[in-house]
Design a protein around this motif. Structure first.
Motif, PDB file in Angstrom:
ATOM      1  N   TYR A  71       0.827  -1.213   0.000  1.00 55.31           N
ATOM      2  CA  TYR A  71       0.000   0.000   0.000  1.00 55.31           C
ATOM      3  C   TYR A  71       0.862   1.264   0.000  1.00 55.31           C
ATOM      4  CZ  TYR A  71      -4.641  -2.081   0.351  1.00 55.31           C
ATOM      5  OH  TYR A  71      -5.807  -2.735   0.076  1.00 55.31           O
ATOM      6  N   LEU A  72       2.018   1.196   0.686  1.00 59.59           N
ATOM      7  CA  LEU A  72       2.882   2.373   0.716  1.00 59.59           C
ATOM      8  C   LEU A  72       3.365   2.712  -0.701  1.00 59.59           C
ATOM      9  CD1 LEU A  72       4.260   4.553   2.385  1.00 59.59           C
ATOM     10  CD2 LEU A  72       6.108   2.945   2.876  1.00 59.59           C
ATOM     11  N   TYR A  73       3.720   1.677  -1.458  1.00 60.25           N
ATOM     12  CA  TYR A  73       4.088   1.932  -2.852  1.00 60.25           C
ATOM     13  C   TYR A  73       2.899   2.505  -3.625  1.00 60.25           C
ATOM     14  CZ  TYR A  73       8.869   0.249  -3.195  1.00 60.25           C
ATOM     15  OH  TYR A  73      10.239   0.143  -3.086  1.00 60.25           O
ATOM     16  N   ALA A  74       1.738   1.900  -3.431  1.00 64.92           N
ATOM     17  CA  ALA A  74       0.570   2.314  -4.213  1.00 64.92           C
ATOM     18  C   ALA A  74       0.220   3.776  -3.971  1.00 64.92           C
ATOM     19  CB  ALA A  74      -0.616   1.408  -3.889  1.00 64.92           C
ATOM     20  N   VAL A  75       0.193   4.195  -2.715  1.00 65.02           N
ATOM     21  CA  VAL A  75      -0.205   5.590  -2.459  1.00 65.02           C
ATOM     22  C   VAL A  75       0.882   6.570  -2.895  1.00 65.02           C
ATOM     23  CG1 VAL A  75      -1.809   5.018  -0.608  1.00 65.02           C
ATOM     24  CG2 VAL A  75       0.569   5.561  -0.041  1.00 65.02           C
ATOM     25  N   ARG A  76       2.134   6.146  -2.838  1.00 67.52           N
ATOM     26  CA  ARG A  76       3.185   7.047  -3.291  1.00 67.52           C
ATOM     27  C   ARG A  76       3.141   7.230  -4.806  1.00 67.52           C
ATOM     28  NH1 ARG A  76       8.565   4.783  -0.420  1.00 67.52           N
ATOM     29  NH2 ARG A  76       7.646   2.818  -1.112  1.00 67.52           N
ATOM     30  N   VAL A  77       2.672   6.211  -5.512  1.00 69.72           N
ATOM     31  CA  VAL A  77       2.642   6.283  -6.975  1.00 69.72           C
ATOM     32  C   VAL A  77       1.363   6.957  -7.472  1.00 69.72           C
ATOM     33  CG1 VAL A  77       2.585   4.903  -9.106  1.00 69.72           C
ATOM     34  CG2 VAL A  77       4.176   4.313  -7.271  1.00 69.72           C
ATOM     35  N   ASP A  92      -4.563   8.402  -3.982  1.00 73.27           N
ATOM     36  CA  ASP A  92      -5.667   7.574  -3.495  1.00 73.27           C
ATOM     37  C   ASP A  92      -5.735   6.275  -4.306  1.00 73.27           C
ATOM     38  OD1 ASP A  92      -6.082   9.897  -2.143  1.00 73.27           O
ATOM     39  OD2 ASP A  92      -7.865  10.493  -3.279  1.00 73.27           O
ATOM     40  N   VAL A  93      -5.962   5.178  -3.609  1.00 73.15           N
ATOM     41  CA  VAL A  93      -6.110   3.887  -4.307  1.00 73.15           C
ATOM     42  C   VAL A  93      -7.230   3.088  -3.645  1.00 73.15           C
ATOM     43  CG1 VAL A  93      -3.703   3.707  -5.066  1.00 73.15           C
ATOM     44  CG2 VAL A  93      -4.360   2.795  -2.828  1.00 73.15           C
ATOM     45  N   PRO A  94      -7.798   2.098  -4.381  1.00 73.61           N
ATOM     46  CA  PRO A  94      -8.841   1.259  -3.766  1.00 73.61           C
ATOM     47  C   PRO A  94      -8.270   0.480  -2.584  1.00 73.61           C
ATOM     48  CG  PRO A  94      -8.713   0.894  -6.142  1.00 73.61           C
ATOM     49  CD  PRO A  94      -7.527   1.711  -5.773  1.00 73.61           C
ATOM     50  N   LEU A  95      -9.096   0.280  -1.576  1.00 77.77           N
ATOM     51  CA  LEU A  95      -8.620  -0.352  -0.351  1.00 77.77           C
ATOM     52  C   LEU A  95      -9.289  -1.710  -0.138  1.00 77.77           C
ATOM     53  CD1 LEU A  95      -7.009  -0.198   2.305  1.00 77.77           C
ATOM     54  CD2 LEU A  95      -8.974   0.956   3.324  1.00 77.77           C
ATOM     55  N   PHE A  96      -8.478  -2.730   0.018  1.00 75.93           N
ATOM     56  CA  PHE A  96      -8.964  -4.086   0.329  1.00 75.93           C
ATOM     57  C   PHE A  96      -8.197  -4.576   1.549  1.00 75.93           C
ATOM     58  CE2 PHE A  96      -9.904  -3.584  -4.109  1.00 75.93           C
ATOM     59  CZ  PHE A  96     -11.060  -4.321  -4.333  1.00 75.93           C
ATOM     60  N   THR A  97      -8.894  -4.898   2.608  1.00 73.78           N
ATOM     61  CA  THR A  97      -8.207  -5.454   3.770  1.00 73.78           C
ATOM     62  C   THR A  97      -8.691  -6.870   4.083  1.00 73.78           C
ATOM     63  OG1 THR A  97      -9.809  -4.340   5.181  1.00 73.78           O
ATOM     64  CG2 THR A  97      -7.697  -3.249   4.853  1.00 73.78           C
ATOM     65  N   GLU A  98      -9.611  -7.362   3.253  1.00 74.54           N
ATOM     66  CA  GLU A  98     -10.060  -8.751   3.346  1.00 74.54           C
ATOM     67  C   GLU A  98      -9.720  -9.412   2.017  1.00 74.54           C
ATOM     68  OE1 GLU A  98     -12.299 -10.615   5.568  1.00 74.54           O
ATOM     69  OE2 GLU A  98     -11.436  -9.200   7.012  1.00 74.54           O
ATOM     70  N   PRO A  99      -9.407 -10.686   2.015  1.00 66.00           N
ATOM     71  CA  PRO A  99      -9.103 -11.323   0.727  1.00 66.00           C
ATOM     72  C   PRO A  99     -10.348 -11.457  -0.150  1.00 66.00           C
ATOM     73  CG  PRO A  99      -9.191 -12.969   2.465  1.00 66.00           C
ATOM     74  CD  PRO A  99      -9.318 -11.638   3.143  1.00 66.00           C
ATOM     75  N   THR A 128      -9.706   5.098  -2.145  1.00 61.93           N
ATOM     76  CA  THR A 128      -9.762   5.568  -0.759  1.00 61.93           C
ATOM     77  C   THR A 128      -8.679   6.627  -0.567  1.00 61.93           C
ATOM     78  OG1 THR A 128     -10.582   3.436  -0.016  1.00 61.93           O
ATOM     79  CG2 THR A 128      -9.545   4.822   1.645  1.00 61.93           C
ATOM     80  N   ASP A 129      -8.990   7.575   0.257  1.00 64.23           N
ATOM     81  CA  ASP A 129      -8.090   8.693   0.515  1.00 64.23           C
ATOM     82  C   ASP A 129      -6.700   8.227   0.976  1.00 64.23           C
ATOM     83  OD1 ASP A 129      -7.586  11.552   1.015  1.00 64.23           O
ATOM     84  OD2 ASP A 129      -7.420  10.858   3.106  1.00 64.23           O
ATOM     85  N   MET A 130      -5.689   8.807   0.365  1.00 66.61           N
ATOM     86  CA  MET A 130      -4.305   8.412   0.647  1.00 66.61           C
ATOM     87  C   MET A 130      -3.935   8.590   2.117  1.00 66.61           C
ATOM     88  SD  MET A 130      -0.988  10.188  -1.046  1.00 66.61           S
ATOM     89  CE  MET A 130       0.686   9.835  -0.513  1.00 66.61           C
ATOM     90  N   GLU A 131      -4.359   9.710   2.671  1.00 64.86           N
ATOM     91  CA  GLU A 131      -4.030  10.028   4.073  1.00 64.86           C
ATOM     92  C   GLU A 131      -4.598   8.949   5.001  1.00 64.86           C
ATOM     93  OE1 GLU A 131      -2.451  12.908   4.965  1.00 64.86           O
ATOM     94  OE2 GLU A 131      -2.722  12.898   7.153  1.00 64.86           O
ATOM     95  N   TYR A 132      -5.854   8.528   4.675  1.00 67.54           N
ATOM     96  CA  TYR A 132      -6.506   7.492   5.484  1.00 67.54           C
ATOM     97  C   TYR A 132      -5.713   6.184   5.403  1.00 67.54           C
ATOM     98  CZ  TYR A 132      -9.911   4.036   7.034  1.00 67.54           C
ATOM     99  OH  TYR A 132     -10.536   3.005   7.702  1.00 67.54           O
ATOM    100  N   ILE A 133      -5.308   5.835   4.173  1.00 72.87           N
ATOM    101  CA  ILE A 133      -4.569   4.574   4.017  1.00 72.87           C
ATOM    102  C   ILE A 133      -3.242   4.631   4.753  1.00 72.87           C
ATOM    103  CG2 ILE A 133      -3.437   3.057   2.335  1.00 72.87           C
ATOM    104  CD1 ILE A 133      -5.682   3.659   0.388  1.00 72.87           C
ATOM    105  N   LEU A 134      -2.550   5.758   4.637  1.00 71.92           N
ATOM    106  CA  LEU A 134      -1.260   5.891   5.324  1.00 71.92           C
ATOM    107  C   LEU A 134      -1.430   5.705   6.827  1.00 71.92           C
ATOM    108  CD1 LEU A 134       0.413   8.915   3.499  1.00 71.92           C
ATOM    109  CD2 LEU A 134       1.413   6.638   3.768  1.00 71.92           C
ATOM    110  N   ARG A 135      -2.440   6.404   7.365  1.00 72.57           N
ATOM    111  CA  ARG A 135      -2.576   6.448   8.812  1.00 72.57           C
ATOM    112  C   ARG A 135      -3.259   5.188   9.370  1.00 72.57           C
ATOM    113  NH1 ARG A 135      -1.371  10.842  11.778  1.00 72.57           N
ATOM    114  NH2 ARG A 135      -1.311  12.336  10.072  1.00 72.57           N
ATOM    115  N   GLU A 136      -4.347   4.797   8.727  1.00 81.10           N
ATOM    116  CA  GLU A 136      -5.172   3.740   9.317  1.00 81.10           C
ATOM    117  C   GLU A 136      -4.813   2.339   8.829  1.00 81.10           C
ATOM    118  OE1 GLU A 136      -7.152   4.560  11.712  1.00 81.10           O
ATOM    119  OE2 GLU A 136      -6.818   6.710  11.398  1.00 81.10           O
ATOM    120  N   VAL A 137      -4.198   2.253   7.696  1.00 85.88           N
ATOM    121  CA  VAL A 137      -3.872   0.915   7.193  1.00 85.88           C
ATOM    122  C   VAL A 137      -2.375   0.640   7.315  1.00 85.88           C
ATOM    123  CG1 VAL A 137      -4.004  -0.660   5.231  1.00 85.88           C
ATOM    124  CG2 VAL A 137      -5.825   1.015   5.605  1.00 85.88           C
ATOM    125  N   ILE A 138      -1.579   1.452   6.635  1.00 84.93           N
ATOM    126  CA  ILE A 138      -0.142   1.152   6.574  1.00 84.93           C
ATOM    127  C   ILE A 138       0.486   1.235   7.968  1.00 84.93           C
ATOM    128  CG2 ILE A 138       2.042   1.858   5.562  1.00 84.93           C
ATOM    129  CD1 ILE A 138       0.406   2.979   3.185  1.00 84.93           C
TER     130      ILE A 138
END
Lengths: 480, 1019
Positions: A144-150, A153-160, A173-183
């Motif tokens: 995800y860190l690569y995805a948001v840097r490139v 915002d990218v789609p978010l999947f946390t379940e298979p 999904t918002d990049m800031e959210y992914i950085l903070r809440e996922v990564i």
């Protein structure tokens, strides 16, 4: 006599009509049925290993496309390398392969499977299981860190994804959210789960890998103090992770240590004699096949096919007389300044298609310089320069003192320049430019990259065709 | 002639056999119940020694009604009746035979005669252009390449499912490439659902029934056939010469300098180096590469039999060397067909066929790329005379051909044993078991010389595919007749199981280039590619048929099949495939009496049925995990696919209305059919959003319809003693519509084909190129209507615009990239899609730019005979389709300096302001003039092909008699002699393995023009 015929016919007919149903139960032979997977330690290990295979394919070309070609490190190489040239010249279009995220999301789905199923796998050692689970969290964070840097915002999947459902079509999904809440959260879970005594595998995610991802993420979130503290944690076990003070070791680290490392399947053994690598993408010809070789040679050697050469801008940033790294990093060969960091001699082009040089994702000196930047941002100028100093000393250079800097920005610029010289060819520079917002000032004079949104990559057109909920990055399309 | 003795005992009978007033050559005369028999020679004469006077003799000839006579006189003049009326002529149908005139479905039958006169090397060549509604495209010109066949349009989306079902002598076959066309006695093509539905879940794309030859009662007949051909590349493509390429290099250099982009000197050093032998030749690669192809085929067959035992044995050898050196195909086939009547209630049928073939191929794509793009001035040889493999990053086509090893060997065995039991009058039980075994062994080595310039890495690959299946069928048939009422019924069941075993070894960097087998790679195997795999598939079926007719005037038939397949989950496993059909012989009605003198037979047919398709992967519905990848010494496991447990059968409902007319005692026949096929639950790979972690999934994606008509007319135009002329013409038209897609979502198939509701399969999707902007200022349009304005220059500087010759002073719109940059002179002027006329060129401006499906296809053939001479000519044609000339687009992208465009491009590219050009700037940047797909590369694929011409001569019998030869025919022929087309590539005819990805020409191995001589001898 005649009866025989009737009996024969009757028997054959009767036998056929019965028990057709079980005849039609064919189960896969060369595949594992889903209910037999995730049951043993072997399954767990195999499932985790797959994440790295996917990551290796995702990074094989994109390590450079995403992390460095768009920066001031490289000039275009041979005319045969037309795609690289277009990226280096900021001529991005939506049909380039480097605008596809397919590989990263394979890593993410595999990590999601591991995260879902590993906790229930019956393994003799709980700490082994936790370590594998920690690697899954770490790899999900990294992908995800690569995805948001490139792409931002990218789609978010946390379940298979295991069966088809409309929920596989998602908005970004918002990049800031992914950085903070996922990564960040994943990196924290990885930190708590990974085995700090037994996991010494630099080719996979170790506790150090989790810290590196975490520190990198904090830097993107401008949480400098937390980044600083995270990197500090890496300094406890100097037998495993330490700064290599000698320039000869520095050279050996890239040209020899990364090359042709045997596959070993033993995370508790540290097969590296230098101590700086935190996470590298392992290449081995037996594993990757004919067309899966590392690009470290082919893309940087030979006037006929090299993808890029070290830029004049960067060469001028080195003190070419004094900087001991300069002759190691680049050499003028066949009328181009080749990146020679990973190569020990001139003849290497013969090895192009069997190249097994690993891609370093994180390295200790990279972390030290990040920490220096974090210190500078916290107004700890002296401490920052103390972190830069060993790196400059190793390169045979003096280090200025805090008094030599007029303001925080010029100190940060100085640290970033040092990062650029130290980390060239390690897929970091473009991300540094975007993270620190310097991409516009640095790149505009070089390739005209200046407009808002141009710092992101476009999303490949096929992704948009396949999922109507996605919206293209503004610089590359008219979004109505 | 010796004088026969009177009374009992042996005597010699002689006579002549005639038909239609002509002597019949090759008619069989036998004494039934004995092995005694002969064949008529020239002038229809025969003589036969009989056991006694008054013995009965039987005279038969193909196309005539068999006659039985008592031999009382010494000399008999026998006249056989043409079976043009053919009251009893039978046709092969599913699970049996049927009187031709009683057929209620749409079936086309092809005889061995019309197969043989085409001198085909495989079954597809034999069929091409012969049958209305059957479209056959040759794969490429590579020896041993298979073809693609579509019956009544494309009604399925999955690559595997588009093939019709092949049934050879009642045995369903995976492929028919290994069948020698010389062994075939007839081919029946079941086109409508009513004829095909007896084969249920595998019949959606039609069924092709092939019947091989059997023995006849009488003396052994020995047939020897031989031909040889010479073939040549049918035409060359325009290719840049040394001068053209140098011009291109200089144009590009100037362009780079003028625009400060690229590397101006990239080719300059090369073309300046006038003394270097490596850079100063002028190659015509097509002349250097292509050679005369050679082809030999020899067939030997022996057939004969007694009342109880009939046999046919044949062996054939075929050897083809292609127009590209080192590409060839050899095939050795053997067949034994035997039928034995054991007693009055049991008959045995045995069929054994064995085949071996070997194909030496080449990677077509790599070869064509190398041939078309390599710089013409690069030397192919080093100064010491050795071939240069890879030079300056460009592969040599000559070296590729010379050093590639890519051999596939095919072993094939088909065994069939059938038992036929007569249970009671009209009641028969048949049971059979058969096994088909296919083993393909492929071995491929690319030596280091042609891999890269440094000759460092070679690569090897070996794969064994073992595919075997067995089938047991049990059928109970009842047939009876009460007065004018004819009734027959059939019920049966079958079980079939398939198994595939695959072994793959792959490696790089062996220690030697010399050994082509994988032992050389022992130390260097690519572990992630190496392994063995197995998969299984089984099917069980029940089927039944009832047919009834009254005086052959009112005919009705119903069939039903129930299939179960292991490829679907338990709940969706079984499918039902019913059909009904009826026919009305209008001509037998009293009110038609008035026309009987002209129109002797009229039949109207109507049918409806459901056919199915189960051709998908063996486990596509199952969520399971696959292996193969390795990282750091640990093997990985990953989900093989998404679970799709609602996967179900694909079903095609088809209605067919047909009309059969026969005029002037069958001298003119007309068959016309209209069909409407509707396919539901199409099985296809649907593209998934890649963020799901998966690429595609197999699913029932939608519904598609195919409607069309077929028309065949055939006639004996002239029928005199010495001169006969007949001709046959067929045409078919198909309309394809995608009726429905899952969730209504259109999608793009492999970046080129747009799959949308109300669209058609084969729709090309991309950008429409209007022209090339002449000046920067040419990018000027009127607001709203987007009419292009013409810039006017005075004294070299821009002055004003004109529109239709008038000075234009209104507002000006300009086309630009999404980031605001304006298109310049030399860029492509892209058309904007309606609804997206905002001046910004992006993905939303893509539109349908063409369609690959032909609208009209068919063929024309004609046969002349004059005395002993025969002339056969056949054409086939295809109209209305388009081709995406992908190979040409690839050549003209201006991405790589090494790629050499065609001379037409070099002379028409834009290099500076004011150039009136057909092709854009010779450098691709973010304006992406090379964007894919581009309407500029959509071309019409219409063609008419003169496919066969054959001139034959039957030698007079008097010349042959002393040689103990019964008949000898010699002939010369030509195949693929002429093609009338406007298409600019090698050939407008090529196939693709995926039915959705049609019409994209990547430049395949080109077709050849062929000339041959041959002889057929009967002993």
């Amino acid at each position: 006599m005649k009866k025989i015929q009737y009996i024969l016919a009757a028997v054959l007919l009767a036998s056929g009509f019965s028990s057709c149903e079980s005849f039609l139960d064919e189960q896969p032979v060369s595949e594992i049925p889903a209910d037999q997977m995730w049951t043993s330690a072997r399954d767990a290990k195999a499932g985790v290993s797959q994440m790295y295979t996917y990551f290796r394919s995702a990074m094989r070309e994109n390590y450079f496309y995403w992390g460095e070609f768009r920066s001031d490190d490289f000039d275009p190489g041979a005319s045969t390398a037309a795609t690289q040239q277009r990226v280096i010249d900021n001529q991005l279009t939506t049909d380039l392969n480097c605008t596809k995220w397919t590989g990263l999301y394979q890593v993410i789905n595999q990590a999601n499977l591991c995260i879902k199923y590993l906790p229930n796998v019956d393994m003799p050692s709980v700490s082994d299981r936790n370590d594998l689970l920690g690697q899954a969290y770490g790899m999900r964070a990294l992908a995800y860190l690569y995805a948001v840097r490139v792409w931002g915002d990218v789609p978010l999947f946390t379940e298979p994804n295991e069966e088809y459902s409309p929920s596989i079509y998602r908005e970004r999904t918002d990049m800031e959210y992914i950085l903070r809440e996922v990564i960040l959260e994943d990196a924290k879970k990885a930190e708590s789960l990974l085995d700090r005594t037994k996991n010494k595998e630099r080719k996979c995610i170790s506790p150090y890998g989790a810290w590196a991802i975490m520190a990198d993420t904090y830097m993107w979130l401008k949480e400098y103090s937390l980044a600083d503290q995270t990197i500090e944690k890496m300094k406890t076990n100097t037998a495993f992770m330490a700064f290599e003070p000698s320039i000869d070791t520095w050279k050996k680290m890239f040209a020899e240590e990364l090359n042709n490392k045997a596959s070993d399947n033993t995370p508790e053994n540290d097969e590296y004699s230098t101590k700086e690598f935190i996470f590298v993408v392992h290449f081995n010809m037996d594993e990757v096949g004919t067309n899966g070789y590392s690009y470290m040679y082919q893309w940087f050697t030979g006037s006929g096919n090299r993808a890029a050469v070290v830029s004049e801008v960067l060469r001028n940033k080195y003190d070419q007389e004094k900087d001991l790294r300069f002759p190691i990093v680049t050499k003028n060969y066949q009328s181009g300044w080749e990146l020679r960091k990973y190569i020990s001699g001139d003849i290497s082009s013969t090895l192009n298609k069997t190249c097994e040089v690993a891609y370093p994702i994180y390295r200790y000196s990279d972390m030290l310089l990040l920490q220096a930047e974090a210190q500078a941002r916290q107004s700890k100028w002296e401490e920052a320069l103390d972190l830069v100093k060993p790196i400059r000393t190793r390169a045979g250079l003096e280090t200025p003192s805090a008094n030599d800097f007029a303001d925080e920005e010029s100190l940060v610029d100085f640290i970033l320049d040092e990062r650029q010289r130290e980390l060239v060819g390690e897929g970091r520079r473009w991300f540094d430019l975007v993270r620190t917002g310097r991409w516009r000032t640095v790149m505009e004079p070089i390739n005209g990259c200046k407009d808002d949104g141009n710092e992101l990559f476009p999303i490949h057109f096929s992704h948009l065709d396949q999922n109507k909920k996605l919206v293209q990055n503004s610089y590359y399309a008219t979004n109505k | 002639m010796p004088s026969p003795r009177r009374g009992g005992g042996k005597f010699t009978l002689s006579g002549t056999v005639k038909g239609d007033g002509q002597p019949l050559v090759g008619a069989t005369v036998v004494e039934p119940g004995t092995s005694n028999g002969t064949v008529t020679g020239a002038d229809g004469k025969f003589s036969l020694s009989l056991s006694k006077r008054g013995a009965s003799i039987q005279i038969s000839f193909i196309g005539y009604v068999t006659k039985t006579l008592t031999a009382n006189a010494d000399f008999l003049e026998v006249t056989l009746d043409s079976d043009a009326q053919k009251i009893d002529e039978v046709m092969v149908v599913a699970y049996g035979t049927m009187r031709k005139r009683d057929v209620t479905g749409a079936i086309t039958s092809i005889s061995s005669e019309s197969i043989e006169r085409r001198a085909p090397s495989n079954v597809f060549e034999a069929l091409q252009g012969q049958v209305a509604g059957v479209q056959i495209s040759a794969g490429s010109g590579q020896p041993g390449e298979s073809s693609q066949i579509n019956i009544r349009g494309i009604s399925t989306f999955s690559a595997e499912g588009v093939k019709p079902l092949y049934v050879v002598d009642g045995i369903p076959m995976e492929d028919i490439d290994g069948i020698n066309p010389g062994d075939i006695t007839s081919i029946e093509i079941l086109k409508d659902a009513a004829s095909a539905a007896m084969y249920g879940s595998r019949s959606a794309n039609g069924v092709i029934l092939i019947t091989t030859k059997g023995g006849q009662e009488g003396a052994p007949r020995i047939d020897v056939k031989y031909y040889h051909t010479w073939g040549k590349l049918s035409h060359k493509l325009a290719q840049a010469t040394r001068a053209d390429r140098r011009k291109y290099d200089l144009l590009r250099r100037k362009y780079f300098q003028d625009n400060s982009v690229g590397s101006p000197d990239e080719s300059f050093m090369i073309i300046q180096d006038s003394l270097n032998a490596a850079f100063n030749v002028d190659n015509d690669y097509q002349d250097l590469l292509f050679q005369w192809a050679q082809k030999d085929q020899v067939d030997l067959s022996v057939s004969g039999g007694t009342k109880k035992m009939k046999y046919y044995g044949s062996t054939g050898y075929y050897n083809e060397r292609g127009i590209v050196p080192n590409t060839n195909f050899q095939r050795l086939t053997a067949r034994i067909n035997a039928d034995y009547t054991a007693n009055n209630w049991l008959t045995l049928h045995s069929r054994v066929s064995l085949g071996y073939s070997q194909k030496n191929g080449i990677n077509e794509g790599q070869l064509m790329t190398a041939m078309l793009s390599r710089r013409p001035y690069f030397n192919l040889y080093y100064p010491d005379g050795t071939l240069a493999g890879v030079f300056q990053g460009q592969k040599s086509p000559l070296a590729q051909v010379k050093y590639t090893t890519d051999r596939t060997e095919y072993y094939q065995g088909n065994l069939y044993q059938g038992f036929e039991l007569k249970l009671a009058k009209g009641l028969t039980f048949q049971t059979s078991i058969n096994a088909n075994l296919y083993l393909n062994k492929r071995q491929r080595v690319y030596p280091s010389m042609i891999t890269d310039e440094w000759q460092k890495s070679n690569s090897g690959y070996a794969a064994d595919n073992l595919n075997w299946n067995w089938l047991n069928e049990n059928v109970l048939t009842y047939k009876n007749k009460w007065g004018n009422h004819n009734f027959s019924a059939l019920v049966g069941f079958s079980e079939q199981q398939w198994r595939t075993d695959q072994t793959v070894l792959s490696g790089i960097n062996s220690s030697t280039d010399f050994i082509p087998t994988m032992n050389a790679f022992a130390a260097n195997l690519t572990l992630s590619d190496t392994g063995t795999w197995q998969s299984n598939h089984s099917m069980a079926s029940l089927f039944a048929r009832v047919s009834y007719d009254f005086k052959s005037k009112y005919l009705i038939q119903a069939t039903f099949r129930r299939d179960g397949s292991s490829r679907f989950s338990k709940d969706n496993r079984w499918g039902n495939f019913p059909s009904v059909s009826a026919a009305w012989r209008l001509s037998d009605e009293g009110f038609m009496n008035f026309s009987r003198r002209v129109l002797d037979d009229t039949k109207i047919r109507v049918s409806w049925g459901i056919t199915g398709n189960e051709q998908i992967g063996n486990y596509d519905y199952l969520y399971s995990y696959a292996t193969g990848d390795i990282y750091d010494g640990v093997g990985g496991v990953y989900p093989a696919r998404l679970a799709v447990d609602n996967l179900r059968w694909e079903e095609t409902r088809q209605v067919d209305v047909g009309l059969d007319l026969s005029f002037f005692n069958s001298r003119l026949t007309v068959t016309a059919d209209y069909y409407d096929k509707y396919t539901d639950g199409l099985l296809a790979n649907r593209e998934l959003p890649k963020e799901s972690g998966f690429s595609t999934m197999r699913t029932n994606v939608g519904e598609v319809s195919n409607r069309g008509f077929e028309f065949t007319i055939a006639g004996d135009l002239i029928r005199t003693k010495d001169f006969r002329w007949n001709a046959s013409f067929n045409i078919s038209r198909n309309w394809n519509t995608i009726e429905k897609l899952a969730e209504g979502e259109a999608y793009l198939e492999n970046d080129l084909w747009w799959m949308a509701e109300d669209g058609s399969i084969g729709d090309f999707y991309g950008y429409k190129q209007n022209n090339i902007f002449q000046y920067d200022e040419s990018n000027a349009f009127t607001p709203g209507t987007w009419q292009q304005l013409t810039p006017v220059f005075e004294n070299g500087s821009f002055s004003h615009y004109t529109l239709d010759g008038q000075v234009y002073n209104g507002d000006i719109m300009r086309k630009k990239l999404p980031n605001g940059k304006l298109f310049r002179g030399g860029d492509v002027n892209w058309e904007e899609a309606e609804g997206s006329r905002d001046g910004i060129i992006d993905e939303s401006d893509r539109m349908i730019i063409g369609n690959a499906l032909p609208t009209y296809t068919g063929g024309l053939s004609t046969n002349f005979t004059y005395k002993n001479f025969g002339l056969f000519v056949s054409f086939y044609y295809s109209f209305g389709g388009q081709i995406y000339n992908y190979a040409e687009h690839q050549r003209n992208m201006f991405l790589y300096s090494s790629t050499t465009p065609s001379p037409h491009v070099i002379n028409n590219i834009w290099t500076q302001q004011g150039d009136q050009a057909l092709y854009p700037r010779p450098y691709n940047d973010e304006y992406n003039n090379a964007r894919y797909a581009n309407s500029f590369y959509v071309e019409d694929a219409d063609y008419i092909r003169l496919s066969n011409v054959r001139l034959s001569y039957d030698l007079p019998e008097r010349w042959l008699k002393s040689l103990r030869i019964k008949a000898l025919q010699v002939y010369i022929f030509g195949n693929n002699l002429m093609t009338w087309t406007s298409y600019s590539g090698y050939d407008p005819e090529f196939s693709s393995s995926n039915p959705l990805q049609i019409g994209r020409d990547t430049y395949r191995y080109p077709m050849k023009r062929e000339f041959g001589v041959g002889a057929n001898i009967k002993f």
